[in-house]
Design a protein around this motif. Structure first.
Motif, PDB file in Angstrom:
ATOM      1  N   THR A 137      43.748  33.182  45.187  1.00  0.00           N
ATOM      2  CA  THR A 137      42.934  32.594  44.118  1.00  0.00           C
ATOM      3  C   THR A 137      43.776  31.850  43.086  1.00  0.00           C
ATOM      4  OG1 THR A 137      43.012  34.718  42.940  1.00  0.00           O
ATOM      5  CG2 THR A 137      41.102  34.297  44.350  1.00  0.00           C
ATOM      6  N   ASN A 156      46.724  27.627  37.787  1.00  0.00           N
ATOM      7  CA  ASN A 156      45.419  28.251  37.561  1.00  0.00           C
ATOM      8  C   ASN A 156      45.311  29.514  38.398  1.00  0.00           C
ATOM      9  OD1 ASN A 156      43.891  26.440  35.747  1.00  0.00           O
ATOM     10  ND2 ASN A 156      44.181  24.947  37.379  1.00  0.00           N
ATOM     11  N   GLU A 157      44.747  30.542  37.825  1.00  0.00           N
ATOM     12  CA  GLU A 157      44.435  31.781  38.524  1.00  0.00           C
ATOM     13  C   GLU A 157      43.006  32.168  38.166  1.00  0.00           C
ATOM     14  OE1 GLU A 157      43.810  34.471  40.667  1.00  0.00           O
ATOM     15  OE2 GLU A 157      45.978  34.095  40.826  1.00  0.00           O
ATOM     16  N   SER A 158      42.120  32.129  39.174  1.00  0.00           N
ATOM     17  CA  SER A 158      40.701  32.385  38.911  1.00  0.00           C
ATOM     18  C   SER A 158      40.331  33.855  39.009  1.00  0.00           C
ATOM     19  CB  SER A 158      39.837  31.577  39.887  1.00  0.00           C
ATOM     20  OG  SER A 158      40.151  31.922  41.230  1.00  0.00           O
ATOM     21  N   ASN A 159      41.272  34.689  39.483  1.00  0.00           N
ATOM     22  CA  ASN A 159      41.015  36.135  39.576  1.00  0.00           C
ATOM     23  C   ASN A 159      42.218  36.864  38.994  1.00  0.00           C
ATOM     24  OD1 ASN A 159      39.834  38.586  40.197  1.00  0.00           O
ATOM     25  ND2 ASN A 159      40.352  38.491  42.377  1.00  0.00           N
ATOM     26  N   GLN A 165      38.903  37.357  35.944  1.00  0.00           N
ATOM     27  CA  GLN A 165      39.147  36.497  34.787  1.00  0.00           C
ATOM     28  C   GLN A 165      39.899  35.246  35.219  1.00  0.00           C
ATOM     29  OE1 GLN A 165      41.462  39.392  32.728  1.00  0.00           O
ATOM     30  NE2 GLN A 165      39.704  40.396  31.756  1.00  0.00           N
ATOM     31  N   SER A 166      39.748  34.191  34.463  1.00  0.00           N
ATOM     32  CA  SER A 166      40.463  32.953  34.766  1.00  0.00           C
ATOM     33  C   SER A 166      41.559  32.733  33.727  1.00  0.00           C
ATOM     34  CB  SER A 166      39.501  31.764  34.789  1.00  0.00           C
ATOM     35  OG  SER A 166      38.892  31.576  33.528  1.00  0.00           O
ATOM     36  N   GLY A 214      44.817  29.856  32.838  1.00  0.00           N
ATOM     37  CA  GLY A 214      45.390  28.567  33.194  1.00  0.00           C
ATOM     38  C   GLY A 214      46.456  28.108  32.228  1.00  0.00           C
ATOM     39  N   THR A 262      30.233  35.073  28.709  1.00  0.00           N
ATOM     40  CA  THR A 262      31.556  34.533  28.964  1.00  0.00           C
ATOM     41  C   THR A 262      32.307  34.444  27.646  1.00  0.00           C
ATOM     42  OG1 THR A 262      30.774  33.224  30.838  1.00  0.00           O
ATOM     43  CG2 THR A 262      32.868  32.585  29.862  1.00  0.00           C
TER      44      THR A 262
END
Length: 785
Positions: free
Chosen positions: A442, A464-467, A473-474, A476, A503
């Motif tokens: 991710t 970017n890390e979406s997990n 959690q995201s 960036g 959110t």
């Protein structure tokens, strides 16, 4: 007696002699068989009191005897001995088997298959060794089984076939080593890719081939075929294409659509396929009468019907029916109807091409959720997956809600596989919901480049890390730079704040830029926490706080004492503290009509809660989109504007609005609006404006080029203005402080390429002011590599 009579008599006597000889030979043969039969029976019968195994090294003799299963001390036939031979050979561990009767002992001579020392792949380039290793059953330190090795070769061949390499071949080779060991080699000949040269359709009257090709996952090979991964012939992908074609037509009211067949013809050179979909579209249906009927005592069907947005005359779509059912069932939960089910009963009216829908309210079985079991998530926390369910343990079971939860889990993008199934629990009135997932990476690290005629070349580095930490959690980080701009940013968002559908997040960015040919440099740092939540099916709200530090710097060599810019820069570093909100209502993706939608957006920021600047900034935007001419042309209209109110009349250039290509095309940034100029032209400062308004009208359409090129065209017309200042006293003259419209027409070329989207704008200003800075050509590219 005549000669003829004597001849006939001699012939007759000869025939009788011959017949007597044949009869005698026949009786002798029968007698010989009868005499020999007991002898044959005795030769094919054995009686073994013991079994001896020879040649075995790893396999115990008792195991070989068990494979043979020959009874001791009992008469056995040759057929039974042969069956025993077949059983031992079929065990798959012996290369040769020989059975030798020796009196009362059966000797079984075997040669064991070697043990696999190692497995190698040769000749493979497209598929790495790690990927091929996942396909084979054969393993090191296990007995070599030729049948298993052949199946492994077939699997590898199939893997290449799925990539369009239909000519791929895989041969197995065994290299003997000492101690009855062997190396197993898979020799791979990958062959070339068999591409799809052309995709055509037969039977389509309402949608062109180009439009339908855009629906398919399979693509035609084109000039950029080296970059495409979906222009190869794969049977599984064709089946998927048939399903998405059906979904496409059903969502547009063609309920009788079906794919009659798919013809795949190999070209004469055997290097490409010509793919043809034979389809029957049928007629388009619309919704007729929409009614609701209650089969539950005390439940008013009209109240449920009033919750629907569905109206007669709307093009029929199964998705709209599903959404209506979900809306009614959620309304039932609010009314305390726990086991309410909505059954849509559809009546077809072929005469006027409508479908009447009667939503029948019934009571479903009283089944509860016993528990939710989640498996396969090694990084993602269970709560991230559970947050996608609107039900919990002990709640009434609703199959529709389970399906929607599965879709939400898949939409996270954290998993390659996400299967959600229900099974009976500890009693018939309980169900267990099983969630089986397979995680995928991710995070991403991208290096990119940008180019525009205004900012020149730029470099982008983005992580970017979406997990993040498996919490859903995201996170960036990004850095971008060009000749005029340096931009650093950090962002974080929690999509399920406090375990609710909220959110929460924050953003921090630092930007240093010198706009165009301006005499100043603007440095801005901002920290902005926010909270977002849904307000309805199509609407959401964001609440935010901003803390901003800004500084305007004018180099001494460029200073013009007394000018408006220099006066504003002399105030030095300023801090701004504000709270704000943005409301959005968007039907463009999920509305009643898939070909039409609109966006309404309104936001305000209120500054003065501390800081050095008091203001109210208001912005609004409205966008309408529609696809016409069988969805070949997209029409888009955008109205937007903003107003800045500062009670102390102390706004600066970095507070006021500027107009860019996102607002009015055909002008440079800071190209229109209030401007301070000296009589000799040595001073020419764009000042921005307190108010702006613009309208943009555009059409995007195909150019008749092959669809796989990704090139479309567009025409547009923009009109707008930028005006208003707090302070007009400077050493020069201020122009265009009042509202003055500019008009621009132009044409665009859009090119979607594997390295990023390109856009070329060619513009002509129909109406502009003398000192405006127009731009007849604009080119942008954004790429990642």
């Amino acid at each position: 007696m005549t000669k003829q009579s004597r001849a006939l008599a001699i012939a007759k006597d000869g025939g009788e002699v011959q017949n007597r000889r044949l009869i005698t030979a026949f009786f002798f043969a029968i007698f010989a068989v009868v005499i020999a039969m007991p002898t044959f029976g005795r030769a094919q019968t054995y009686n073994f009191s013991s079994i001896r195994v020879e040649g075995n090294q790893r396999i115990e003799a008792a195991a070989v005897a068990n494979y043979a299963a020959i009874p001791r001390g009992t008469a056995v036939t040759a057929g039974q001995v042969n069956a025993a031979y077949q059983r031992v050979l079929g065990s798959g561990v012996f290369e040769t088997v020989e059975m030798v009767p020796s009196g009362s002992t059966l000797v079984i001579k075997v040669t064991e298959y070697p043990t696999i020392n190692r497995i190698n792949f040769e000749g493979n380039k497209r598929l790495k060794d790690e990927a091929l290793s996942q396909l084979v059953e054969s393993e090191s330190r296990r007995v070599l089984n030729p049948a298993v090795a052949e199946r492994d070769a077939a699997r590898i061949t199939q893997a290449y076939s799925e990539q369009g390499r239909l000519a791929a071949r895989v041969n197995t080779r065994v290299i003997r080593r000492s101690d009855n060991r062997a190396d197993l080699i898979f020799e791979v000949f990958e062959g070339g890719v068999v591409e799809i040269e052309r995709i055509g359709f037969v039977g389509n009257r309402n949608f062109s081939d180009n439009r339908l090709r855009r629906v398919l996952a399979t693509k035609q090979a084109g000039l950029l075929r080296a970059f495409f991964k979906q222009d190869t012939f794969v049977n599984d992908r064709i089946e998927f294409d048939k399903q998405v074609l059906r979904d496409f037509y059903l969502s547009r009211g063609y309920v009788d659509f079906r794919t009659v067949g798919v013809n795949a013809e190999l070209s004469r050179e055997r290097d490409g396929y010509f793919l043809t979909f034979n389809i029957e579209e049928g007629q388009q249906f619309k919704f007729g009468n929409i009614t609701a009927t209650s089969e539950i005592d005390g439940v008013d069907a009209q109240a449920y019907l009033d919750t629907l947005r569905l109206k007669p005359g709307v093009v029929y779509s199964p998705t709209l029916v599903e959404n209506s059912i979900s809306r009614m069932e959620r309304f039932g939960l609010k009314q305390g109807q726990d086991f309410l089910r909505v059954d849509p009963r559809i009546s077809r009216n072929d005469r006027d091409l409508t479908l009447d829908v009667d939503f029948v309210l019934t009571k479903g079985p009283k089944i509860f959720v016993e528990r939710i079991d989640i498996e396969g998530n090694t990084t993602t926390l269970d709560k991230v997956i559970r947050n996608q369910f609107r039900i919990a343990e002990g709640d009434p079971f609703n199959p529709r809600e389970i399906r929607e939860s599965a879709e939400r889990i898949r939409a996270l993008g954290f998993f390659t596989v996400a299967d959600v199934n229900a099974r009976e629990g500890s009693s018939p009135s309980q169900v267990i919901v099983d969630v089986d997932v397979e995680e995928q990476p991710t995070g991403s690290l991208a290096l990119g480049g940008t180019y525009s005629t205004n900012d020149g070349l730029g470099l982008v580095v983005r992580f970017n890390e979406s997990n993040f930490l498996g919490r859903g959690q995201s996170f960036g980080l990004s850095f971008s730079t060009s000749s005029d701009i340096k931009d650093y940013s950090l962002s974080f968002a929690e999509p399920a704040f406090l375990g609710r559908n909220l959110t929460a997040g924050f953003g921090f960015f630092y930007k240093e830029f010198e706009p165009g040919e301006a005499r100043f440099t603007n440095t801005v740092g901002e920290f902005s926490p926010y909270l977002g939540f849904e307000m309805g099916e199509y609407s959401n709200m964001q609440l935010r706080y901003k803390l901003e530090r800004s500084d305007i710097t004018v180099e001494s060599a460029n200073a013009v004492p007394g000018s408006i810019i220099d006066t504003e820069a002399s105030r030095g570093e300023l801090w701004k503290s504000s709270v704000g909100y943005t409301y959005r209502y968007d039907t463009r993706r999920r509305g009643l009509d898939p070909n039409r939608g609109y966006l309404l957006e309104f936001g305000q920021d209120f500054g003065g809660l501390g800081g050095d600047y008091t203001f109210v900034s208001t912005t609004a935007r409205a966008v309408a989109e529609s696809k016409v001419w069988h969805e070949e042309v997209t029409l888009r209209a955008t109205l937007q504007g903003g107003a800045l109110y500062s009670p102390d009349g102390d706004s600066r250039i970095d507070d006021r609005y500027i107009v860019s290509n996102r607002d009015i095309r055909g002008f440079e940034p800071y190209g229109i609006g209030p401007r301070e100029r000296s009589a000799d032209g040595s001073l020419d400062d764009a000042l921005g404006g307190k108010y702006y308004a613009s309208a943009r009208f555009e059409a995007e359409f195909p150019l008749g080029l092959p669809e796989e090129l990704g090139i479309t065209g567009g025409l547009f017309y923009d009109v707008g203005s930028l005006w208003g200042l707090d302070n007009t006293s400077g050493v020069g003259t201020v122009y265009y402080e009042d509202f003055t419209l500019r008009h621009v027409i132009g044409a665009s070329i859009f090119w979607t390429t594997p390295i990023g989207p390109l856009r070329f704008n060619f513009t002509k200003a129909l109406q502009k002011e003398e000192f405006d800075r127009d731009q007849s050509f604009d080119f942008t590219i954004s790429a990642q590599f």
